[in-house]
Design a protein around this motif. Structure first.
Motif, mmCIF file in Angstrom:
data_model
loop_
_atom_site.group_PDB
_atom_site.id
_atom_site.type_symbol
_atom_site.label_atom_id
_atom_site.label_comp_id
_atom_site.label_asym_id
_atom_site.label_seq_id
_atom_site.Cartn_x
_atom_site.Cartn_y
_atom_site.Cartn_z
ATOM 1 N N PRO A 41 -20.291 44.086 -34.536
ATOM 2 C CA PRO A 41 -20.596 45.515 -34.639
ATOM 3 C C PRO A 41 -19.492 46.278 -35.351
ATOM 4 O O PRO A 41 -18.322 45.922 -35.294
ATOM 5 C CB PRO A 41 -20.719 45.940 -33.168
ATOM 6 C CG PRO A 41 -19.914 44.944 -32.419
ATOM 7 C CD PRO A 41 -20.059 43.655 -33.154
ATOM 8 N N LEU A 42 -19.903 47.331 -36.000
ATOM 9 C CA LEU A 42 -18.980 48.161 -36.762
ATOM 10 C C LEU A 42 -18.864 49.508 -36.075
ATOM 11 O O LEU A 42 -19.863 50.105 -35.666
ATOM 12 C CB LEU A 42 -19.501 48.332 -38.190
ATOM 13 C CG LEU A 42 -18.498 48.764 -39.261
ATOM 14 C CD1 LEU A 42 -17.443 47.683 -39.461
ATOM 15 C CD2 LEU A 42 -19.224 49.026 -40.573
ATOM 16 N N LEU A 43 -17.623 49.966 -35.955
ATOM 17 C CA LEU A 43 -17.340 51.248 -35.325
ATOM 18 C C LEU A 43 -16.735 52.177 -36.370
ATOM 19 O O LEU A 43 -15.844 51.779 -37.121
ATOM 20 C CB LEU A 43 -16.353 51.038 -34.177
ATOM 21 C CG LEU A 43 -16.212 52.157 -33.150
ATOM 22 C CD1 LEU A 43 -17.495 52.306 -32.351
ATOM 23 C CD2 LEU A 43 -15.038 51.847 -32.221
ATOM 24 N N VAL A 96 -22.508 50.994 -35.464
ATOM 25 C CA VAL A 96 -23.469 50.204 -36.230
ATOM 26 C C VAL A 96 -23.686 48.891 -35.479
ATOM 27 O O VAL A 96 -22.744 48.122 -35.300
ATOM 28 C CB VAL A 96 -22.959 49.933 -37.658
ATOM 29 C CG1 VAL A 96 -24.011 49.166 -38.452
ATOM 30 C CG2 VAL A 96 -22.586 51.224 -38.350
ATOM 31 N N PRO A 97 -24.917 48.614 -35.022
ATOM 32 C CA PRO A 97 -25.153 47.428 -34.179
ATOM 33 C C PRO A 97 -24.843 46.129 -34.901
ATOM 34 O O PRO A 97 -24.703 46.071 -36.121
ATOM 35 C CB PRO A 97 -26.644 47.536 -33.841
ATOM 36 C CG PRO A 97 -26.987 48.965 -34.066
ATOM 37 C CD PRO A 97 -26.112 49.434 -35.185
ATOM 38 N N LEU A 123 -11.222 44.159 -33.774
ATOM 39 C CA LEU A 123 -10.321 44.901 -32.900
ATOM 40 C C LEU A 123 -10.903 45.019 -31.497
ATOM 41 O O LEU A 123 -12.118 44.880 -31.283
ATOM 42 C CB LEU A 123 -10.062 46.298 -33.462
ATOM 43 C CG LEU A 123 -9.452 46.390 -34.861
ATOM 44 C CD1 LEU A 123 -9.280 47.846 -35.280
ATOM 45 C CD2 LEU A 123 -8.116 45.660 -34.921
ATOM 46 N N THR A 124 -10.018 45.280 -30.557
ATOM 47 C CA THR A 124 -10.421 45.525 -29.181
ATOM 48 C C THR A 124 -10.368 47.025 -28.941
ATOM 49 O O THR A 124 -9.586 47.758 -29.551
ATOM 50 C CB THR A 124 -9.453 44.818 -28.211
ATOM 51 O OG1 THR A 124 -9.433 43.429 -28.503
ATOM 52 C CG2 THR A 124 -9.902 45.014 -26.773
ATOM 53 N N VAL A 125 -11.228 47.480 -28.079
ATOM 54 C CA VAL A 125 -11.324 48.915 -27.816
ATOM 55 C C VAL A 125 -11.215 49.185 -26.318
ATOM 56 O O VAL A 125 -11.724 48.405 -25.500
ATOM 57 C CB VAL A 125 -12.632 49.488 -28.382
ATOM 58 C CG1 VAL A 125 -13.840 48.867 -27.706
ATOM 59 C CG2 VAL A 125 -12.678 50.992 -28.247
ATOM 60 N N THR A 126 -10.510 50.238 -25.975
ATOM 61 C CA THR A 126 -10.493 50.716 -24.597
ATOM 62 C C THR A 126 -11.016 52.148 -24.596
ATOM 63 O O THR A 126 -10.753 52.913 -25.527
ATOM 64 C CB THR A 126 -9.066 50.680 -23.994
ATOM 65 O OG1 THR A 126 -8.196 51.510 -24.786
ATOM 66 C CG2 THR A 126 -8.548 49.263 -23.983
ATOM 67 N N PRO A 182 -18.937 41.891 -29.421
ATOM 68 C CA PRO A 182 -20.177 42.624 -29.674
ATOM 69 C C PRO A 182 -20.684 43.390 -28.457
ATOM 70 O O PRO A 182 -21.303 44.440 -28.592
ATOM 71 C CB PRO A 182 -21.164 41.519 -30.079
ATOM 72 C CG PRO A 182 -20.309 40.393 -30.556
ATOM 73 C CD PRO A 182 -19.069 40.455 -29.722
ATOM 74 N N ALA A 183 -20.428 42.882 -27.259
ATOM 75 C CA ALA A 183 -20.930 43.542 -26.055
ATOM 76 C C ALA A 183 -20.283 44.904 -25.846
ATOM 77 O O ALA A 183 -20.833 45.765 -25.154
ATOM 78 C CB ALA A 183 -20.706 42.655 -24.836
#
Length: 231
Positions: A201-203, A191-192, A224-227, A142-143
């Motif tokens: 959170p939704l991306l 989306v928080p 999922l992880t995001v970079t 979430p962070a």
């Protein structure tokens, strides 16, 4: 006899003089009261200042009761004139900008339209002709969401399924490299946590259709992880 009359007249003169002043004083008082009455009458009949020019603001309002999800048509909206103090924040005034938009919640007839009363024009509004589609994915951390903004360019990664240890393995789990599911995709919305009532959170990202299908089937509850990529 003349002497008698002179004496009588001399005796009456002070009396006549004294009482002769009353009519003049009375007349002066009457005239003063009349002048005061005229002035007071003038105050009540003199027209006041002209009312200020019409500074009302014309906004758009619902022409009839509307249910949530209704698509606005010309017959659904009408102009509404309001004094400036009564105009809600972000009231909509351009009829062309609301036609075809969906109502986010129920609207009563006469209710002014604001930006929050209508659904956003659409995350795909800027994707027309690009061949891209919008796809939502859930983030594991979430962070991470606080680092992202619409327009951010990111890579989306999922943990490899090979990190599960078998029942006979005694050693600790060894970390496995993440799998890149989508590279250099653009963030459309963030989306928080909790606002969609389903966890993290939704991306929402713009991706090619084949990548979007891959993203739609990945992540699951783990997310999922995001970079982040440089702008």
């Amino acid at each position: 006899m003349n002497t008698h009359r002179v004496r009588a007249g001399a005796a009456l003169h002070p009396i006549l003089t004294r009482f002769g002043r009353w009519p003049r004083r009375l007349l002066a008082a009457v005239l003063l009261l009349a002048a005061l009455a005229v002035e007071l009458s003038g105050w009540s009949t003199t027209p006041g200042p002209e009312p200020p020019a019409d500074h009302s603001v014309t906004v758009l309002a619902a022409a009839r009761d509307l249910t949530a999800g209704s698509v606005l048509r010309a017959a659904d909206v009408r102009p509404l004139r309001l004094p400036p103090a009564a105009v809600p924040a972000h009231a909509l005034t351009d009829g062309r900008a609301v036609l075809g938009r969906r109502v986010a919640g129920p609207l009563r007839r006469g209710e002014a339209l604001t930006d929050v009363r209508l659904v956003d024009p659409g995350l795909t509004a800027g994707l027309s002709g690009s061949g891209l589609v919008a796809v939502p994915v859930r983030l594991a951390d979430p962070a991470t969401a606080v680092l992202l903004r619409p327009g951010s360019r990111v890579d989306l990664l999922a943990r490899s399924g090979a990190d599960d240890t078998g029942p006979g393995d005694a050693g600790p789990e060894s970390p496995q490299p993440a799998v890149v599911l989508a590279a250099d995709v653009t963030v459309l919305a963030v989306v928080p946590v909790g606002s969609d009532r389903s966890g993290g959170p939704l991306l929402v990202v713009a991706a090619a259709p084949d990548t979007a299908r891959r993203l739609a089937g990945a992540g699951g509850d783990a997310g999922l992880t995001v970079t982040l990529r440089p702008p």
